[in-house]
Design a protein around this motif. Sequence first.
Motif, PDB file in Angstrom:
ATOM      1  N   ASP A   6       1.634   6.512  -3.630  1.00  0.00           N
ATOM      2  CA  ASP A   6       2.442   7.189  -4.643  1.00  0.00           C
ATOM      3  C   ASP A   6       3.936   7.068  -4.335  1.00  0.00           C
ATOM      4  OD1 ASP A   6       0.179   7.945  -6.016  1.00  0.00           O
ATOM      5  OD2 ASP A   6       0.166  10.001  -5.269  1.00  0.00           O
ATOM      6  N   VAL A   7       4.282   7.181  -3.059  1.00  0.00           N
ATOM      7  CA  VAL A   7       5.692   7.069  -2.659  1.00  0.00           C
ATOM      8  C   VAL A   7       6.208   5.655  -2.912  1.00  0.00           C
ATOM      9  CG1 VAL A   7       7.286   7.162  -0.697  1.00  0.00           C
ATOM     10  CG2 VAL A   7       5.562   8.938  -0.980  1.00  0.00           C
ATOM     11  N   GLN A   8       5.427   4.654  -2.540  1.00  0.00           N
ATOM     12  CA  GLN A   8       5.841   3.271  -2.761  1.00  0.00           C
ATOM     13  C   GLN A   8       5.991   2.981  -4.252  1.00  0.00           C
ATOM     14  OE1 GLN A   8       2.617   1.482  -0.577  1.00  0.00           O
ATOM     15  NE2 GLN A   8       3.963   0.936   1.125  1.00  0.00           N
ATOM     16  N   LEU A   9       5.098   3.527  -5.044  1.00  0.00           N
ATOM     17  CA  LEU A   9       5.185   3.347  -6.490  1.00  0.00           C
ATOM     18  C   LEU A   9       6.448   4.010  -7.041  1.00  0.00           C
ATOM     19  CD1 LEU A   9       3.585   1.926  -8.631  1.00  0.00           C
ATOM     20  CD2 LEU A   9       2.216   3.995  -8.928  1.00  0.00           C
ATOM     21  N   ALA A  10       6.812   5.153  -6.497  1.00  0.00           N
ATOM     22  CA  ALA A  10       8.050   5.820  -6.922  1.00  0.00           C
ATOM     23  C   ALA A  10       9.266   4.935  -6.612  1.00  0.00           C
ATOM     24  CB  ALA A  10       8.185   7.179  -6.230  1.00  0.00           C
ATOM     25  N   PHE A  11       9.269   4.291  -5.457  1.00  0.00           N
ATOM     26  CA  PHE A  11      10.351   3.367  -5.102  1.00  0.00           C
ATOM     27  C   PHE A  11      10.409   2.207  -6.088  1.00  0.00           C
ATOM     28  CE2 PHE A  11      10.532   5.629  -1.186  1.00  0.00           C
ATOM     29  CZ  PHE A  11      11.710   5.278  -0.548  1.00  0.00           C
ATOM     30  N   MET A  12       9.240   1.649  -6.388  1.00  0.00           N
ATOM     31  CA  MET A  12       9.194   0.511  -7.313  1.00  0.00           C
ATOM     32  C   MET A  12       9.696   0.923  -8.698  1.00  0.00           C
ATOM     33  SD  MET A  12       8.307  -2.004  -5.461  1.00  0.00           S
ATOM     34  CE  MET A  12       8.080  -3.238  -6.733  1.00  0.00           C
ATOM     35  N   ARG A  13       9.329   2.105  -9.153  1.00  0.00           N
ATOM     36  CA  ARG A  13       9.792   2.568 -10.476  1.00  0.00           C
ATOM     37  C   ARG A  13      11.312   2.662 -10.518  1.00  0.00           C
ATOM     38  NH1 ARG A  13       4.962   6.219 -10.625  1.00  0.00           N
ATOM     39  NH2 ARG A  13       3.560   5.181 -12.072  1.00  0.00           N
ATOM     40  N   VAL A  14      11.900   3.111  -9.422  1.00  0.00           N
ATOM     41  CA  VAL A  14      13.371   3.170  -9.363  1.00  0.00           C
ATOM     42  C   VAL A  14      13.943   1.762  -9.501  1.00  0.00           C
ATOM     43  CG1 VAL A  14      15.378   3.668  -7.895  1.00  0.00           C
ATOM     44  CG2 VAL A  14      13.464   5.300  -8.004  1.00  0.00           C
ATOM     45  N   LEU A  15      13.373   0.815  -8.777  1.00  0.00           N
ATOM     46  CA  LEU A  15      13.912  -0.546  -8.808  1.00  0.00           C
ATOM     47  C   LEU A  15      13.643  -1.246 -10.135  1.00  0.00           C
ATOM     48  CD1 LEU A  15      13.152  -1.680  -5.160  1.00  0.00           C
ATOM     49  CD2 LEU A  15      15.310  -0.847  -6.116  1.00  0.00           C
ATOM     50  N   TRP A  16      12.574  -0.867 -10.846  1.00  0.00           N
ATOM     51  CA  TRP A  16      12.335  -1.449 -12.167  1.00  0.00           C
ATOM     52  C   TRP A  16      13.365  -0.937 -13.170  1.00  0.00           C
ATOM     53  CZ3 TRP A  16       6.622   0.018 -11.289  1.00  0.00           C
ATOM     54  CH2 TRP A  16       5.970  -1.022 -10.604  1.00  0.00           C
ATOM     55  N   THR A  17      13.824   0.284 -12.991  1.00  0.00           N
ATOM     56  CA  THR A  17      14.810   0.838 -13.927  1.00  0.00           C
ATOM     57  C   THR A  17      16.246   0.614 -13.465  1.00  0.00           C
ATOM     58  OG1 THR A  17      14.680   3.033 -12.899  1.00  0.00           O
ATOM     59  CG2 THR A  17      13.227   2.617 -14.784  1.00  0.00           C
ATOM     60  N   THR A  44      13.975   2.388   5.400  1.00  0.00           N
ATOM     61  CA  THR A  44      12.732   1.955   6.053  1.00  0.00           C
ATOM     62  C   THR A  44      11.677   1.581   5.017  1.00  0.00           C
ATOM     63  OG1 THR A  44      13.173   3.310   8.005  1.00  0.00           O
ATOM     64  CG2 THR A  44      10.879   2.661   7.622  1.00  0.00           C
ATOM     65  N   GLN A  45      11.503   2.419   4.013  1.00  0.00           N
ATOM     66  CA  GLN A  45      10.504   2.139   2.973  1.00  0.00           C
ATOM     67  C   GLN A  45      10.850   0.862   2.213  1.00  0.00           C
ATOM     68  OE1 GLN A  45       7.581   2.876   1.905  1.00  0.00           O
ATOM     69  NE2 GLN A  45       7.186   4.668   3.138  1.00  0.00           N
ATOM     70  N   LEU A  46      12.113   0.683   1.886  1.00  0.00           N
ATOM     71  CA  LEU A  46      12.534  -0.536   1.186  1.00  0.00           C
ATOM     72  C   LEU A  46      12.257  -1.768   2.050  1.00  0.00           C
ATOM     73  CD1 LEU A  46      15.834   0.777  -0.433  1.00  0.00           C
ATOM     74  CD2 LEU A  46      13.768   0.034  -1.660  1.00  0.00           C
ATOM     75  N   GLY A  47      12.488  -1.645   3.349  1.00  0.00           N
ATOM     76  CA  GLY A  47      12.188  -2.744   4.268  1.00  0.00           C
ATOM     77  C   GLY A  47      10.698  -3.062   4.297  1.00  0.00           C
ATOM     78  N   ARG A  48       9.864  -2.030   4.259  1.00  0.00           N
ATOM     79  CA  ARG A  48       8.408  -2.244   4.246  1.00  0.00           C
ATOM     80  C   ARG A  48       7.965  -2.918   2.955  1.00  0.00           C
ATOM     81  NH1 ARG A  48       6.769   3.624   6.751  1.00  0.00           N
ATOM     82  NH2 ARG A  48       7.273   3.094   8.917  1.00  0.00           N
ATOM     83  N   LEU A  49       8.545  -2.487   1.840  1.00  0.00           N
ATOM     84  CA  LEU A  49       8.217  -3.113   0.557  1.00  0.00           C
ATOM     85  C   LEU A  49       8.676  -4.569   0.541  1.00  0.00           C
ATOM     86  CD1 LEU A  49       9.084  -0.164  -1.854  1.00  0.00           C
ATOM     87  CD2 LEU A  49       6.802  -1.110  -1.418  1.00  0.00           C
ATOM     88  N   GLU A  50       9.797  -4.834   1.207  1.00  0.00           N
ATOM     89  CA  GLU A  50      10.292  -6.210   1.292  1.00  0.00           C
ATOM     90  C   GLU A  50       9.346  -7.069   2.125  1.00  0.00           C
ATOM     91  OE1 GLU A  50      14.516  -8.513   1.622  1.00  0.00           O
ATOM     92  OE2 GLU A  50      14.340  -6.592   2.671  1.00  0.00           O
ATOM     93  N   LYS A  51       8.826  -6.531   3.219  1.00  0.00           N
ATOM     94  CA  LYS A  51       7.876  -7.284   4.054  1.00  0.00           C
ATOM     95  C   LYS A  51       6.598  -7.601   3.284  1.00  0.00           C
ATOM     96  CE  LYS A  51       9.486  -5.750   8.531  1.00  0.00           C
ATOM     97  NZ  LYS A  51       9.320  -4.814   9.635  1.00  0.00           N
ATOM     98  N   LYS A  52       6.238  -6.746   2.343  1.00  0.00           N
ATOM     99  CA  LYS A  52       5.052  -6.988   1.516  1.00  0.00           C
ATOM    100  C   LYS A  52       5.345  -7.975   0.392  1.00  0.00           C
ATOM    101  CE  LYS A  52       2.890  -2.523   2.257  1.00  0.00           C
ATOM    102  NZ  LYS A  52       2.202  -1.395   1.637  1.00  0.00           N
TER     103      LYS A  52
END
Length: 124
Positions: A6-17, A44-52
């Motif tokens: 849910d947290v990662q999805l919240a980050f992605m929603r921010v970046l989509w908008t 840190t979370q953005l870095g993890r999403l980038e690694k994925k």
Amino acid sequence: MEALSDVQLAFMRVLWTQPNASVGQVKRALASEGRPLASTTVATQLGRLEKKGLVTHEVEGRQYRYRATVSEHQVQQSALARLTTGLFGGDVTALVHHLLDHGEVGASELAEVKRLIEAKERGQ
């Protein structure tokens, strides 16, 4: 694509908008949604999403600017495929039946579903 929390999805929603958002912008957007996080946690979370492979960044001055590398539609499609396969054994009819039988589907939503089915039938 692996499942997002849910947290990662919240980050992605921010970046989509807000494409090309800084850590501070992401932090403020999440805080406005009731997710106050420290800047280090956001980075840190953005870095993890980038690694994925879901996020990339560019350096602008002294700031990193992040953007999503996958669309919201791609993430939705992946999550729905996992749900259909995992919970319904790949049976789309069972998924739709469950949604209609156990979800709160209003008359306007039901009419839209009928319209979509009819359009799909005409297209085949």
